[in-house]
Structures are given as C-alpha cells and as structure tokens.
Scaffold this motif. Structure first.
Motif, PDB file in Angstrom:
ATOM      1  N   VAL A  10       7.297  11.622   4.578  1.00 13.21           N
ATOM      2  CA  VAL A  10       8.045  10.593   3.835  1.00 13.21           C
ATOM      3  C   VAL A  10       8.647   9.585   4.802  1.00 13.21           C
ATOM      4  N   THR A  11       9.191  10.037   5.917  1.00 20.86           N
ATOM      5  CA  THR A  11       9.766   9.132   6.927  1.00 20.86           C
ATOM      6  C   THR A  11       8.689   8.229   7.498  1.00 20.86           C
ATOM      7  N   LYS A  12       7.518   8.775   7.826  1.00 18.60           N
ATOM      8  CA  LYS A  12       6.411   7.992   8.376  1.00 18.60           C
ATOM      9  C   LYS A  12       5.911   6.973   7.348  1.00 18.60           C
ATOM     10  N   LEU A  13       5.798   7.395   6.071  1.00 15.47           N
ATOM     11  CA  LEU A  13       5.359   6.500   4.998  1.00 15.47           C
ATOM     12  C   LEU A  13       6.353   5.361   4.795  1.00 15.47           C
ATOM     13  N   THR A  14       7.644   5.653   4.849  1.00 21.08           N
ATOM     14  CA  THR A  14       8.679   4.624   4.721  1.00 21.08           C
ATOM     15  C   THR A  14       8.561   3.612   5.851  1.00 21.08           C
ATOM     16  N   LEU A  33       5.861   2.849   7.572  1.00 26.85           N
ATOM     17  CA  LEU A  33       4.641   2.059   7.358  1.00 26.85           C
ATOM     18  C   LEU A  33       4.860   0.997   6.283  1.00 26.85           C
ATOM     19  N   ILE A  34       5.533   1.339   5.177  1.00 31.51           N
ATOM     20  CA  ILE A  34       5.787   0.387   4.099  1.00 31.51           C
ATOM     21  C   ILE A  34       6.678  -0.748   4.599  1.00 31.51           C
ATOM     22  N   GLU A  35       7.680  -0.432   5.396  1.00 26.99           N
ATOM     23  CA  GLU A  35       8.563  -1.471   5.956  1.00 26.99           C
ATOM     24  C   GLU A  35       7.786  -2.395   6.890  1.00 26.99           C
ATOM     25  N   GLN A  36       6.879  -1.829   7.665  1.00 23.97           N
ATOM     26  CA  GLN A  36       6.071  -2.634   8.583  1.00 23.97           C
ATOM     27  C   GLN A  36       5.130  -3.559   7.800  1.00 23.97           C
ATOM     28  N   VAL A  37       4.540  -3.045   6.724  1.00 19.48           N
ATOM     29  CA  VAL A  37       3.629  -3.839   5.903  1.00 19.48           C
ATOM     30  C   VAL A  37       4.399  -4.986   5.238  1.00 19.48           C
ATOM     31  N   ARG A  38       5.578  -4.744   4.729  1.00 23.57           N
ATOM     32  CA  ARG A  38       6.400  -5.791   4.131  1.00 23.57           C
ATOM     33  C   ARG A  38       6.714  -6.876   5.147  1.00 23.57           C
ATOM     34  N   ALA A  39       7.072  -6.439   6.381  1.00 23.54           N
ATOM     35  CA  ALA A  39       7.426  -7.426   7.417  1.00 23.54           C
ATOM     36  C   ALA A  39       6.204  -8.257   7.812  1.00 23.54           C
ATOM     37  N   SER A  80      -1.370  -5.573   3.406  1.00 21.08           N
ATOM     38  CA  SER A  80      -1.476  -4.551   2.376  1.00 21.08           C
ATOM     39  C   SER A  80      -1.693  -3.189   3.030  1.00 21.08           C
ATOM     40  N   ILE A  81      -1.507  -2.169   2.214  1.00 22.47           N
ATOM     41  CA  ILE A  81      -1.634  -0.800   2.685  1.00 22.47           C
ATOM     42  C   ILE A  81      -2.271   0.031   1.581  1.00 22.47           C
TER      43      ILE A  81
END
Length: 183
Positions: A161-165, A167-173, A177-178
C-alpha cells in the motif's frame, strides 16, 4: 686478619665508587668503617638498625648537603646465619647516576604509555566504526524484513500500500498514467 679485611673493603669501596662502607654488628655497633677518601663519620643509619632487627635489606635516598651530588643512596644489607642476623653492611654512594637512570626510565614509561594509548584509540576507533557499519546494515535488513513476507519474500500488505501510494503520487506529479493489476 683485620688489616686484610679492611684493605679488601677499602678496595671494594674504591672499585664501586662507594662513599662509605660500614660493617655493623647487632651488639657491638660499627666493626669496620672504610671510605676511599679516608674521611668517614661511621654513623649507623636507622634503616641499617631496622635491617639488623628484622633481617631484611633496605635502601633509601637521603640528602647529604646542598648542590650537585648532594643526595646519596644508602643500602643496608644484613648477613644471616641460621635465623639470626650476624652483621649488616651499610653502603653509601652517590644517588645522581641512579636518579638520572630513573628519569630516563620515567621518560620511557611515559613514551610507551602514550604510544599505547594512541594505538588503543586508533584500534577502538576502527572497532567502533566497523560495529556502527554492521549495526546500520542490520537495521536496514530489519526494516526490509518487516516489509516483506517471510515465506514468499514479496512485499506485505502495508509495504504494498505504501509503494502504491508513492507510485500514484509520482504519476499525479508527472501527469502520466498508471496501470495496476492484483494477482
């Protein structure tokens, strides 16, 4: 016989640079008193009296005046026969050579102690640095062990969950897409 012994003791005093050499009897006091210079006071020291009573040798340094060579080392050496003391030798000589050697020995002890302390400090520094590196590596391994399942070595739920969070923050920045698939 007395003249022969006295001549031999005088030669002994001269050969070893003794200032005075006394032969002291427990009951009779000074039996012989010789000096290479010929002048002698023949005073029996308290340490010699104790050596006669206790049957143990003794040595001490005492001032003999002022100026260079004003200290003398006096040695009391008892001669035992059976369990009793028959006589004692009292030998007095200049203490300056002995004190000079003691000063050199003190310097050597100081140098050895200082160099040993330096070597010990370097050795302890190396040991503590190695221990610190090992503890750091073990801490990292412990953190990694807490993040992974012990059987599969895959990330556990919290770590996933920490790794997924992240990755999602990096994709937003990045505004990219992911895609995520759970198997």
């Amino acid at each position: 016989r007395l003249a022969t012994v006295e001549a031999a003791l005088t030669e002994l005093a001269r050969a070893h640079s003794y200032q005075e050499l006394l032969v002291v009897s427990p009951g009779d006091g000074v039996v012989f008193a010789v000096s290479p210079t010929g002048s002698i006071q023949a005073n029996v020291a308290d340490g010699t009296r104790q050596a006669l009573e206790l049957g143990r040798p003794d040595a001490w340094i005492a001032a003999t005046g002022s100026g260079p060579g004003a200290q003398a080392v006096t040695e009391a050496i008892p001669v035992l026969q059976g369990s009793g003391v028959r006589l004692a030798f009292q030998v007095r000589r200049d203490a300056e050579p002995i004190l000079a050697r003691a000063g050199e020995a003190w310097r050597d002890v100081l140098l050895v102690t200082a160099s040993s302390a330096l070597v010990l400090a370097v050795l302890l520094s190396v040991i503590f640095r190695a221990a610190n590196t090992r503890l750091g590596r073990q801490a990292d391994e412990l953190v990694e062990t807490r993040r992974r399942d012990p059987l599969t070595r895959l990330l556990n739920h919290g770590a996933a969950v920490t790794k997924l969070t992240q990755l999602i923050e990096q994709v937003r920045a990045d505004s990219t897409s992911i895609g995520i698939a759970l198997v």
